[in-house]
Design a protein around this motif. Structure first.
Motif, mmCIF file in Angstrom:
data_model
loop_
_atom_site.group_PDB
_atom_site.id
_atom_site.type_symbol
_atom_site.label_atom_id
_atom_site.label_comp_id
_atom_site.label_asym_id
_atom_site.label_seq_id
_atom_site.Cartn_x
_atom_site.Cartn_y
_atom_site.Cartn_z
ATOM 1 N N ASN A 1 0.821 -1.211 0.000
ATOM 2 C CA ASN A 1 0.000 0.000 0.000
ATOM 3 C C ASN A 1 0.853 1.259 0.000
ATOM 4 O OD1 ASN A 1 -3.112 -0.374 0.307
ATOM 5 N ND2 ASN A 1 -2.232 -2.020 1.527
ATOM 6 N N ASP B 1 -4.699 2.470 4.339
ATOM 7 C CA ASP B 1 -4.503 1.028 4.495
ATOM 8 C C ASP B 1 -3.122 0.723 5.066
ATOM 9 O OD1 ASP B 1 -6.991 0.801 3.443
ATOM 10 O OD2 ASP B 1 -6.368 -0.040 1.516
ATOM 11 N N ASN C 1 -4.702 -3.774 -4.702
ATOM 12 C CA ASN C 1 -5.724 -3.995 -3.678
ATOM 13 C C ASN C 1 -6.267 -5.417 -3.723
ATOM 14 O OD1 ASN C 1 -5.997 -1.560 -2.145
ATOM 15 N ND2 ASN C 1 -6.891 -0.569 -3.941
ATOM 16 N N ALA D 1 -9.470 -4.867 8.005
ATOM 17 C CA ALA D 1 -8.456 -4.581 6.988
ATOM 18 C C ALA D 1 -8.781 -5.299 5.687
ATOM 19 C CB ALA D 1 -7.076 -4.999 7.493
ATOM 20 N N ALA E 1 -9.669 -3.436 2.060
ATOM 21 C CA ALA E 1 -8.947 -3.729 0.819
ATOM 22 C C ALA E 1 -9.908 -4.170 -0.280
ATOM 23 C CB ALA E 1 -7.894 -4.815 1.074
ATOM 24 N N ASP F 1 -11.827 -1.176 -1.515
ATOM 25 C CA ASP F 1 -10.987 -0.260 -2.286
ATOM 26 C C ASP F 1 -10.935 -0.661 -3.757
ATOM 27 O OD1 ASP F 1 -10.449 1.361 -0.169
ATOM 28 O OD2 ASP F 1 -8.484 0.504 0.285
#
Length: 217
Positions: free
Chosen positions: A32, A61, A127, A148, A152, A155
């Protein structure tokens, strides 16, 4: 979202070693952080507000996964300080993207569509890889690793929205689709920075309460 407790029916049968968890989230943080710089450089070169705003997602992130990494080894008071620092780190480029949106509104020139699509496509790949890595540990690191993974995965949808916006930009020849989408992403990222700050503040208060209890004991 609740964290499974030892011995509960929801606890995974095969636990993952802490070093595997830490290595995974550190890898995701590195991916990231690396692509954050890619998006920033391209966004500034082609004048894309949406791409600049999306780069903040990569920084967010990075912060989240670093917090997970630190949470497995640091005391709560230090995690709280790190969380606040990361919230400010997220906020700085988000505000810069907001300023870019305001500035570009006076001259809404469209960004380079090809560069926009290629960069957003790369973001989908990064991602996607991060989501795949996190999917393997999302049930083993508590609510933070699960969150998390979801971030991701979501995203990827934002990156696809940027590609769709690029198509609209190409069709209309206007810079307004980029500005509008960028402004929306900025608002979301400012909210994310606020949430990280609030979580860090709660951890700081919990650390003070724990320290007070230990002194009384």
């Amino acid at each position: 979202m609740t964290t499974p407790t030892p011995g509960s029916a929801s606890e995974p049968a095969d636990l993952i070693e802490p070093h595997t968890l830490r290595r995974t989230v550190l890898t995701v943080a590195g991916l990231n952080f690396g692509y954050f710089w890619v998006e920033v450089v391209v966004a500034l070169a082609i004048g894309s507000v949406a791409l600049l705003a999306d780069s903040v997602d990569f920084l967010e992130d990075t912060a989240v996964n670093l917090l997970i990494f630190l949470a497995l080894g640091w005391p709560i008071a230090r995690r709280a300080l790190a969380g606040k620092a990361m919230a400010l780190l997220i906020l700085v480029p988000a505000l810069a993207a907001g300023w870019a949106a305001v500035s570009k509104a006076g001259d809404p020139a469209p960004p380079d569509v090809l560069a926009l699509v290629v960069t957003a496509g790369g973001a989908v790949v990064v991602n996607g890889v991060c989501a795949l890595l996190l999917s393997r540990i999302r049930h083993h690191g508590g609510s933070m690793t699960a969150a998390a993974f979801l971030v991701a995965r979501n995203d990827v949808l934002v990156n696809l929205a940027i590609i769709a916006m690029a198509a609209v930009t190409w069709w209309t020849g206007s810079g307004w689709p980029d500005i509008v989408l960028g402004a929306i992403i900025v608002v979301v990222n400012v909210g994310a920075a606020k949430e990280v700050w609030e979580v860090a503040t709660e951890e700081g208060l919990a650390a003070k309460a724990l320290a007070g209890e230990q002194l009384e004991a």
